[in-house]
Enzyme design. Structure first.
Site, PDB file in Angstrom:
ATOM      1  N   SER A 152       8.434 -11.371   5.161  1.00 57.86           N
ATOM      2  CA  SER A 152       7.382 -12.112   4.463  1.00 57.86           C
ATOM      3  C   SER A 152       6.056 -11.383   4.519  1.00 57.86           C
ATOM      4  O   SER A 152       5.890 -10.410   5.250  1.00 57.86           O
ATOM      5  CB  SER A 152       7.257 -13.540   5.010  1.00 57.86           C
ATOM      6  N   GLY A 153       5.131 -11.866   3.709  1.00 57.64           N
ATOM      7  CA  GLY A 153       3.820 -11.228   3.620  1.00 57.64           C
ATOM      8  C   GLY A 153       3.576 -10.671   2.232  1.00 57.64           C
ATOM      9  O   GLY A 153       4.457 -10.739   1.363  1.00 57.64           O
ATOM     10  N   SER A 154       2.374 -10.123   2.035  1.00 57.87           N
ATOM     11  CA  SER A 154       1.992  -9.682   0.688  1.00 57.87           C
ATOM     12  C   SER A 154       2.756  -8.438   0.257  1.00 57.87           C
ATOM     13  O   SER A 154       3.044  -8.273  -0.937  1.00 57.87           O
ATOM     14  CB  SER A 154       0.480  -9.439   0.624  1.00 57.87           C
ATOM     15  N   LYS A 187       4.152  -8.016  14.665  1.00 57.86           N
ATOM     16  CA  LYS A 187       4.287  -8.831  13.461  1.00 57.86           C
ATOM     17  C   LYS A 187       3.802 -10.240  13.741  1.00 57.86           C
ATOM     18  O   LYS A 187       3.568 -10.604  14.871  1.00 57.86           O
ATOM     19  CB  LYS A 187       5.761  -8.872  13.009  1.00 57.86           C
ATOM     20  N   GLY A 188       3.676 -10.994  12.638  1.00 60.37           N
ATOM     21  CA  GLY A 188       3.290 -12.383  12.816  1.00 60.37           C
ATOM     22  C   GLY A 188       1.936 -12.737  12.249  1.00 60.37           C
ATOM     23  O   GLY A 188       1.460 -13.858  12.404  1.00 60.37           O
ATOM     24  N   GLY A 189       1.331 -11.752  11.550  1.00 55.95           N
ATOM     25  CA  GLY A 189       0.051 -12.024  10.891  1.00 55.95           C
ATOM     26  C   GLY A 189       0.151 -13.222   9.968  1.00 55.95           C
ATOM     27  O   GLY A 189      -0.773 -14.024   9.846  1.00 55.95           O
ATOM     28  N   LYS A 213      -1.626   0.329   8.746  1.00 50.83           N
ATOM     29  CA  LYS A 213      -0.883  -0.385   9.800  1.00 50.83           C
ATOM     30  C   LYS A 213      -0.412   0.542  10.912  1.00 50.83           C
ATOM     31  O   LYS A 213       0.076   0.081  11.935  1.00 50.83           O
ATOM     32  CB  LYS A 213       0.331  -1.102   9.190  1.00 50.83           C
ATOM     33  N   GLU A 260      11.467 -14.085  11.174  1.00 50.47           N
ATOM     34  CA  GLU A 260      11.558 -12.652  10.876  1.00 50.47           C
ATOM     35  C   GLU A 260      12.381 -11.929  11.945  1.00 50.47           C
ATOM     36  O   GLU A 260      13.162 -11.036  11.646  1.00 50.47           O
ATOM     37  CB  GLU A 260      10.160 -12.033  10.781  1.00 50.47           C
TER      38      GLU A 260
END
Ligand code: 5RP
Length: 228
Positions: free
Chosen positions: A26-28, A94-96, A121, A103
């Site tokens: 997930s994420g942008s 991770k986890g932003g 990153k 995940e």
């Protein structure tokens, strides 16, 4: 101008083959990957996917990406996900986006994990940013205290002034450690803390990193025992 996130995202879907069970992070950056995957599916690619967050599930459904779940499959062939920090050993924070538990479940169930990032990153050493840790709401103040005793500066995650609640109904605490000596050991002690569900440290789970800078994609493979 196409963003670096979009460039790695487009590149990553080339690793998806017909018949695969695919884990969707997930994420942008992953969202960009979903658009590219949706296009390949429109062109005839046959895959079934397991999303690692409710947001990803919604977008995947909108894009007609076929979904499945762990009641129907017992392993995932390939997962593609983003990251907030990646070090030279391909370990991650991770986890932003607050989806670290699902995940990690998806990543651990996968034969291969590809991480897609823009070069910002990449870090020499994990821990420049706080480590997101999912904890259960009951007794969260106590759990936070225990994490402080491990040396963390602990902040309960809030969004628009309200406590952030994960897809699993839990809280996230962002924990800044000054200098992480041994990331594996730290991960173990955090996990042993009562009230902790999971940490945002992803150690030894990545097979391949795709990182883009100014439109150029660098590919780094995890060195395995067979390579030595
Ligand atoms: C969510 C994550 C994301 O993969 C991470 O936050 C990267 O997000 P983005 O692609 O938006 O930069 O770990 O829990």
């Amino acid at each position: 101008l196409i963003s670096d996130k979009k460039i790695v995202a487009i590149k990553s879907v080339n690793y998806i083959e017909d018949g695969m069970i695919v884990g969707l992070g997930s994420g942008s950056t992953v969202n960009q990957m979903l658009y590219a995957l949706g296009q390949r599916i429109n062109e005839g690619l046959k895959v079934k996917c397991i999303p690692a967050s409710k947001k990803t599930e919604r977008l995947a459904k909108d894009l007609n990406i076929p979904l499945t779940d762990f009641s129907k499959v017992s392993k995932i062939d390939l997962t593609i996900d983003g990251a907030d920090e990646v070090d030279g050993d391909l370990n991650l924070i991770k986890g932003g986006g607050g989806s670290l538990v699902r995940e990690k479940v998806v990543a651990i169930a996968s034969d291969k994990v590809i991480i897609i990032v823009d070069h910002t990153k990449e870090v020499q050493k994990l821990g420049q940013i706080p480590i997101p840790i999912e904890i259960i709401p009951f007794g969260w103040r106590m759990t936070s205290r225990y994490l402080e005793e491990l040396g963390a500066d602990v902040t309960l995650r809030k969004v628009a002034g309200k406590r952030f609640v994960s897809d699993n109904g839990n809280y996230i605490v962002d924990c800044k450690f000054d200098d992480i000596l041994a990331v594996n050991e730290l991960n173990k002690v955090i996990k042993q803390t009562v009230g902790v569900v999971e940490t945002g440290l992803f150690i030894e789970v990545v097979s391949k990193l795709l990182s883009a800078k100014n439109g150029q994609v660098k590919i780094i493979d995890k060195i395995t025992m067979e390579d030595l």
